[in-house]
Motif scaffolding. Structure first.
Motif, PDB file in Angstrom:
ATOM      1  N   TYR A   1      24.045  52.969-119.716  1.00  7.90           N
ATOM      2  CA  TYR A   1      23.563  53.247-118.426  1.00  7.90           C
ATOM      3  C   TYR A   1      24.599  53.203-117.360  1.00  7.90           C
ATOM      4  O   TYR A   1      24.644  54.174-116.182  1.00  7.90           O
ATOM      5  CB  TYR A   1      22.443  52.147-118.091  1.00  7.90           C
ATOM      6  CG  TYR A   1      21.266  52.640-118.755  1.00  7.90           C
ATOM      7  CD1 TYR A   1      21.195  53.494-119.703  1.00  7.90           C
ATOM      8  CD2 TYR A   1      20.074  51.718-118.902  1.00  7.90           C
ATOM      9  CE1 TYR A   1      19.978  53.926-120.227  1.00  7.90           C
ATOM     10  CE2 TYR A   1      18.814  51.836-119.411  1.00  7.90           C
ATOM     11  CZ  TYR A   1      18.901  52.984-120.370  1.00  7.90           C
ATOM     12  OH  TYR A   1      17.670  53.054-121.075  1.00  7.90           O
TER      13      TYR A   1
ATOM     14  N   LEU B   1      26.568  56.423-117.306  1.00  8.14           N
ATOM     15  CA  LEU B   1      25.722  57.748-116.583  1.00  8.14           C
ATOM     16  C   LEU B   1      25.509  57.438-115.013  1.00  8.14           C
ATOM     17  O   LEU B   1      25.505  58.549-114.334  1.00  8.14           O
ATOM     18  CB  LEU B   1      24.366  57.529-117.090  1.00  8.14           C
ATOM     19  CG  LEU B   1      24.266  57.838-118.832  1.00  8.14           C
ATOM     20  CD1 LEU B   1      22.792  57.697-119.496  1.00  8.14           C
ATOM     21  CD2 LEU B   1      24.700  59.173-118.992  1.00  8.14           C
ATOM     22  N   ILE B   2      25.377  56.300-114.475  1.00 11.96           N
ATOM     23  CA  ILE B   2      25.135  55.832-113.323  1.00 11.96           C
ATOM     24  C   ILE B   2      26.815  56.432-112.339  1.00 11.96           C
ATOM     25  O   ILE B   2      26.661  56.987-111.527  1.00 11.96           O
ATOM     26  CB  ILE B   2      24.948  54.629-113.017  1.00 11.96           C
ATOM     27  CG1 ILE B   2      23.504  54.187-113.391  1.00 11.96           C
ATOM     28  CG2 ILE B   2      25.106  54.481-111.374  1.00 11.96           C
ATOM     29  CD1 ILE B   2      23.015  52.648-113.295  1.00 11.96           C
TER      30      ILE B   2
ATOM     31  N   PHE C   1      26.748  60.051-112.141  1.00 14.38           N
ATOM     32  CA  PHE C   1      25.758  60.633-111.346  1.00 14.38           C
ATOM     33  C   PHE C   1      26.208  60.326-109.921  1.00 14.38           C
ATOM     34  O   PHE C   1      26.338  61.259-108.961  1.00 14.38           O
ATOM     35  CB  PHE C   1      24.507  59.765-111.470  1.00 14.38           C
ATOM     36  CG  PHE C   1      23.428  60.298-110.311  1.00 14.38           C
ATOM     37  CD1 PHE C   1      22.566  61.605-110.569  1.00 14.38           C
ATOM     38  CD2 PHE C   1      23.186  59.337-109.353  1.00 14.38           C
ATOM     39  CE1 PHE C   1      21.788  61.669-109.671  1.00 14.38           C
ATOM     40  CE2 PHE C   1      21.903  59.714-108.582  1.00 14.38           C
ATOM     41  CZ  PHE C   1      21.451  61.074-108.449  1.00 14.38           C
ATOM     42  N   VAL C   2      27.052  59.309-109.608  1.00 17.83           N
ATOM     43  CA  VAL C   2      27.567  58.806-108.364  1.00 17.83           C
ATOM     44  C   VAL C   2      28.634  60.074-107.945  1.00 17.83           C
ATOM     45  O   VAL C   2      28.665  60.356-106.844  1.00 17.83           O
ATOM     46  CB  VAL C   2      28.289  57.285-108.405  1.00 17.83           C
ATOM     47  CG1 VAL C   2      28.999  57.436-107.026  1.00 17.83           C
ATOM     48  CG2 VAL C   2      26.812  56.485-108.289  1.00 17.83           C
TER      49      VAL C   2
ATOM     50  N   LEU D   1      28.891  63.027-109.176  1.00 21.25           N
ATOM     51  CA  LEU D   1      28.533  64.246-108.882  1.00 21.25           C
ATOM     52  C   LEU D   1      27.915  64.232-107.673  1.00 21.25           C
ATOM     53  O   LEU D   1      28.090  65.348-107.015  1.00 21.25           O
ATOM     54  CB  LEU D   1      27.317  64.505-110.047  1.00 21.25           C
ATOM     55  CG  LEU D   1      26.677  66.020-109.987  1.00 21.25           C
ATOM     56  CD1 LEU D   1      27.731  66.951-110.154  1.00 21.25           C
ATOM     57  CD2 LEU D   1      25.600  65.945-111.411  1.00 21.25           C
ATOM     58  N   ILE D   2      27.389  63.395-107.009  1.00 12.31           N
ATOM     59  CA  ILE D   2      26.601  63.363-105.763  1.00 12.31           C
ATOM     60  C   ILE D   2      27.618  63.400-104.797  1.00 12.31           C
ATOM     61  O   ILE D   2      27.663  64.142-103.791  1.00 12.31           O
ATOM     62  CB  ILE D   2      25.749  61.984-105.797  1.00 12.31           C
ATOM     63  CG1 ILE D   2      24.562  62.263-106.582  1.00 12.31           C
ATOM     64  CG2 ILE D   2      25.133  61.973-104.168  1.00 12.31           C
ATOM     65  CD1 ILE D   2      23.622  63.508-106.302  1.00 12.31           C
TER      66      ILE D   2
END
Length: 812
Positions: free
Chosen positions: A11, A14-15, A18-19, A21-22
Motif C-alpha cells: 500500500y 501504491l500511495i 498515486f501521489v 501521478l497526481i
C-alpha cells in the motif's frame, strides 16, 4: 520465509505512485485538461531536422540512417534512428505510466528517486518527499522548458542506477544486479552521454569509498564479488544499447568532439571541444548559492519583475506607456551573474537544510562520498572561473573534454544533497531525541537559517552589476538604478522565502520528535512543505503561459517554401540567410546547407569557418548592393545550393543558377599532401572544373576529361542515390554529397568502386568512359550488427527482470 502483508509491503508504494501521478498531472494540467502542449525550442528544431528520416520510415518501413536535411548531409544516428531490438522502450513507457512525452519524465524521476531512497533505508513516506524534491528540482523543469528532454530523462534514471549499486553493496546482490542493469539500460537508451558521464563519476566515487571501507574491514573478496555482479549488470545494460552506443562512438570521432585533422601552429590538435566553447557557460564562484536562494543572482536573463517593481515605477515617472512598461517589466534582464544566459538550478531550501543536518548526524564513513561529490560538482561547475583546476581536468580527465555547458554538472550536487539530506532525516526521525541530537539540530538551523537571514538583511549592499549589463550600456542611468534595486529586492524576498521553509520544516521535525505531532500529520506536512517549496519556484519558469493550444503541425510552409518546393529536382540544397547554423526549421521542408545540431561533422565545421561563412557574408553584401551573381561562391555552389532564402515571402527566394548540380566531371585535380593544404586550397579553386584531393590518402591514377560529359541523379533516398553517367573519357566525378568513411559503399554497374574525398568534404569517384549506372548506398555495420546485439541483450535483460519477479514472489 516472510509473509506478504499488503498494508505494509504494498500500500505505501501504491500511495507513493498515486501521489507522483497526481503531482505530475497537476503540474502539466494544461496538457491534460485544456488540450494544450508545451512548445520546446530544441524539440521544435529536432522535429525539423528529423523530418526527412521520419518521412522515409513512414513511406518505406525502413531506417534511412543518413539525412541530407542538415549541414549538407550527416549520419542520422543522433537525429532520428530507431533500433528494432529496443525492448526497453516498452519498459520506459510503463514506468512513465504511458503519459504523453515529456510529461512522463518527471514521473519517472519521482519513481526512480523513491526506489533509491528506499534502497538507502529511508521510510516510504519520507522517500515520497525526497522523490518530489528530486523530480521538481528546477534543473529538470527549466531543461524541459528548453526542450532538453533527453538530458532530463537521463537524470531521471540516475537514482535507479545508484539504488542498484547500493543494494549490491548491502548484501542484496540480485536486486542490485536488476536495478543497475535496468536503470543503466534505460539511461543509455535516451543517449545523453554527458549525464551518463556524470553518473559514472558518482558511481566511481561511491565505489572508491566502498573499497576503502573494504580494505579497513578486510573484506576484499566480498567487495570483488559485488563488483563482478555490477560489472555483469553494466555489460547487459551496454549490450542492450550496443547498436546505439557503437554508432554514436563511431560517428563521434568525426564530429566536433573528435580530434581535429588540422594543425595549430604546426602541432597536431587535441581531440575534444575548444575550451572557450566548452566553458562558455560557467557558474560564478558564488552562483551555486542559487541552489538555496533561487533569485540570489536575480533569477533568469528575462524575468518578470511583477507589479510595483522599481523598474515599473521608474518607467511610469519617465512617461512610458502601458505597453512599453509591460514589455520591459515582463522580460527584464534580472540575472546579474557571470554567464551570458541562464536560469537558476534550485535544489530546495528544505533540501539544503536537511543536507547540512545530515553532515552533522550521519556517520562520515558512509556519507563522505556524498560530501565529496557536492564539493567536486560545485568546483567543476565554476568552469573558466576556476581555471587552475578545471582546465587541468579538461585536459587530462578522459572524456571530459567532449562536453560543454559545465553548469550541468551541478546536478551531481543537487542529487547528492537530496540523497544525503533525506537519509539524514531518516536518521533524525529514527534516533532518540537526546541533547546531542538537539544541539546538532539547532546548529543546522543556525547555519542555514542564519545564512538566509544574513542574505536578506544585507541584500541592499551589493552592486548587482553583471556580465549582461554590458549589453545595457546604452540604457539611461535611471533605468539601470531601478533594475539593480529590483535585483536586490529579488534576493531579499527569496532569502526570506528560504528562511521560512527552513524554519517550517525544522518546526515539523521538532514537534514530531517531541511527540507533539502524529506520524501521519508530520509526514504529510513534510511532503506538503517540500512540494510547495519546489512547485512555487518551478512555476516561475514553467507555468500556464508557457503552454499553447495543440496543433496538428508545428511547421507551416511559408510562401518562400512553397515556391522552392515547386522544383521537381529530387536533390538540391537551400541556404537560409537568416542565422543558417542555428536553424533546423528549414530542414523540415528542404535539404539545408545549415542546420541545428550539437554534433556537426568536424570537417564541415572547418569548412563553415574557413569558406562558407565568408561566402555567405559576401553574398549578403552583394545582394544588398543589388548584385545577384553567385559565381564566386564556389563552396556554396559545390554544395548544390540552388536557392537562398532571405525571408518567408515568395519574393524573398533567390535562385542560384551558378549551383554545380548533383554531380559533375572535373577537368583538373589540385593535389595536396595534408589536411591544412586541403582546406586552404578551397579558397582559390573553380569548383566546376577543379577538385582538391589529398594524394597522401587517395590514389588517383590517370584521368581524362570530356567537356560534354554528364552525370545525372536518377533516383534519390537518404540512404541510396543512383546516377547515370555518360562520358567519352574516364575521369573524376565529384558529387555534391558529404563524404563519410563509415558505411557508404559505391558501385559502378554493380562493381564496387572506391569512394574518394574531394574538396575537403565531398565524395568523388573515378568513373570509366561510356555509359554507367552509379549507386551510393549507406549500410553501416555498426547499425545492422549493433541492432542484432541490441535485441539479444534486451531479451536477456527482460528475462532477468522476469526471473527476479518470479523468485521474489516465490519467496513471499
Amino acid at each position: 520465509m516472510k509473509n506478504f502483508e499488503p498494508k505494509k509491503d504494498l500500500y505505501p508504494h501504491l500511495i507513493a505512485v498515486f501521489v507522483f501521478l497526481i503531482v505530475t498531472v497537476v503540474f502539466y494540467s494544461p496538457v491534460f485538461f485544456e488540450n494544450k502542449e508545451l512548445p520546446q525550442h530544441d524539440i521544435l528544431q529536432w522535429k525539423g531536422s528529423a523530418q526527412e528520416l521520419a518521412a522515409h520510415r513512414e513511406q518505406t518501413g525502413e531506417e534511412g540512417l543518413w539525412t541530407n536535411s542538415m549541414f549538407g548531409g550527416m549520419p542520422g544516428y543522433l537525429v532520428n534512428v530507431e533500433f528494432s531490438g529496443e525492448l526497453t522502450k516498452n519498459i520506459q513507457r510503463l514506468l512513465s505510466l504511458y503519459l504523453p512525452h515529456p510529461t512522463g519524465i518527471i514521473l519517472v524521476a519521482f519513481i526512480s528517486c523513491y526506489i533509491m531512497l528506499l534502497s538507502f533505508g529511508v521510510r516510504s513516506w519520507i522517500a515520497i518527499a525526497g522523490a518530489l524534491a528530486f523530480g521538481l528540482t528546477s534543473f529538470n523543469i527549466i531543461s524541459i522548458g528548453a526542450g532538453h528532454n533527453a538530458k532530463v530523462s537521463a537524470v531521471a534514471y540516475m537514482p535507479l542506477v545508484l539504488a542498484g549499486v547500493h543494494a549490491a553493496f548491502t548484501n542484496r546482490k540480485f536486486l542490485g544486479f536488476i536495478l543497475t542493469a535496468l536503470g543503466l539500460a534505460l539511461q543509455l537508451r535516451v543517449n545523453h552521454l554527458q549525464i551518463t558521464y556524470y553518473l559514472l563519476l558518482m558511481v566511481l566515487v561511491y565505489g572508491l569509498f566502498e573499497l576503502i571501507q573494504s580494505i579497513k574491514a578486510k573484506t576484499l573478496p566480498e567487495f570483488a564479488k559485488t563488483v563482478s555482479v555490477l560489472v555483469a549488470a553494466v555489460l547487459i545494460a551496454v549490450g542492450a544499447n550496443f547498436g546505439k552506443l557503437w554508432t554514436t562512438i563511431e560517428y563521434g570521432t568525426y564530429t566536433m568532439r573528435g580530434k581535429s585533422e588540422l594543425t595549430v601552429d604546426g602541432v597536431d590538435a587535441k581531440s575534444g571541444l575548444e575550451k572557450d566553447y566548452a566553458f562558455q557557460y560557467s557558474n560564478g564562484i558564488f552562483e551555486p548559492l542559487v541552489m538555496f536562494i533561487p533569485n540570489f543572482f536575480g533569477g533568469t536573463s528575462q524575468q518578470n519583475l511583477g507589479k510595483n517593481s522599481n523598474l515599473e515605477q521608474a518607467l511610469k515617472k519617465q512617461g512610458a506607456n502601458r505597453q512599453q512598461i509591460q514589455q520591459q517589466v515582463q522580460a527584464a534582464p534580472a540575472y546579474w551573474g557571470d554567464q551570458p544566459l541562464t536560469a537558476p538550478y534550485y535544489a530546495g531550501a528544505i533540501v539544503v537544510f536537511l543536507f547540512v543536518l545530515s553532515l552533522l548526524v550521519l556517520d562520515r564513513k558512509y556519507t563522505m562520498w556524498l560530501w565529496v561529490l557536492v564539493l567536486v560538482s560545485i568546483v567543476l561547475s565554476w568552469g573558466k572561473n576556476f581555471e587552475s583546476f578545471n582546465y587541468l581536468v579538461f585536459d587530462y580527465l578522459p572524456g571530459y573534454n567532449k562536453f560543454r555547458s559545465v553548469t550541468f554538472v551541478i546536478i551531481i550536487a543537487v542529487f547528492s544533497m537530496i540523497l544525503s539530506g533525506f537519509v539524514g532525516l531518516e536518521k533524525v526521525l529514527s534516533s532518540t531525541w537526546d541533547k546531542t541530537l538537539q544541539k546538532k539540530f539547532m546548529i543546522a538551523i543556525g547555519i542555514v537559517g542564519g545564512f538566509a537571514l544574513l542574505a536578506a538583511v544585507l541584500a541592499g549592499m551589493g552592486s548587482y552589476r553583471g556580465a549582461i549589463d554590458e549589453r545595457l550600456a546604452s540604457y539611461p542611468a535611471w533605468f539601470l538604478d531601478a533594475l539593480r534595486a529590483d535585483r536586490a529586492s529579488l534576493l531579499r524576498v527569496d532569502a526570506f522565502r528560504s528562511l521560512f521553509f527552513v524554519l517550517a520544516a525544522a518546526a515539523v521535525i521538532w514537534f514530531f520528535a517531541k511527540n507533539k505531532l502524529s506520524k501521519p500529520l508530520a509526514y504529510t506536512l513534510i511532503i506538503a512543505l517540500v512540494l510547495i517549496d519546489m512547485f512555487g519556484v518551478d512555476k516561475r519558469y514553467l507555468n500556464g503561459d508557457n503552454f499553447v493550444a495543440a496543433t496538428r503541425s508545428d511547421f507551416i510552409a511559408s510562401d518562400a517554401d512553397k515556391r522552392i518546393l515547386k522544383d521537381t529536382d529530387p536533390n538540391y540544397r537551400v541556404l537560409n540567410l537568416m542565422n543558417p547554423f542555428n536553424d533546423a526549421e528549414t530542414s523540415y521542408f528542404h535539404k539545408s546547407v545549415g542546420g541545428y545540431h550539437g554534433a556537426k561533422m568536424r570537417r564541415y565545421q572547418d569548412l563553415i569557418e574557413a569558406s562558407i561563412s565568408p561566402e555567405i557574408a559576401g553574398v549578403i553584401e552583394n545582394l544588398q548592393a543589388g548584385e545577384f551573381d553567385f559565381k564566386d561562391a564556389e563552396v556554396l555552389n559545390m554544395l548544390n545550393t540552388k536557392y537562398l532564402k532571405a525571408g518567408e515571402t515568395a519574393n524573398a527566394v533567390i535562385p542560384n543558377p551558378a549551383a554545380n548540380g548533383n554531380a559533375w566531371f572535373v577537368r583538373d585535380v589540385v593535389e595536396v599532401n595534408n589536411t591544412d593544404d586541403e582546406l586552404m586550397a578551397m579558397a582559390s579553386i573553380d569548383s566546376k572544373l577543379e577538385a582538391v584531393v589529398n594524394v597522401e590518402e587517395f590514389v588517383l591514377g590517370e584521368l581524362g576529361y570530356d567537356s560534354t560529359a554528364q552525370v545525372n541523379l536518377t533516383s534519390y533516398a537518404p540512404n541510396k542515390l543512383t546516377y547515370q553517367s555518360n562520358s567519352d573519357q574516364s575521369g573524376l566525378v565529384v558529387f555534391s554529397e558529404i563524404y563519410y568513411p563509415k558505411g557508404w559503399s559505391a558501385t559502378i554497374d554493380g562493381q564496387a568502386s572506391e569512394i574518394l574525398r574531394a574538396n575537403y568534404v565531398l565524395r568523388a569517384l573515378k568513373v570509366p568512359s561510356g555509359s554507367h549506372e552509379i549507386v551510393f548506398e549507406f549500410r553501416p555495420q555498426s547499425y545492422y550488427t549493433g541492432n542484432t546485439v541490441t535485441w539479444i541483450f534486451n531479451v536477456i535483460l527482460v528475462l532477468s527482470c522476469v526471473a527476479y519477479v518470479v523468485v521474489s514472489v516465490r519467496r513471499q
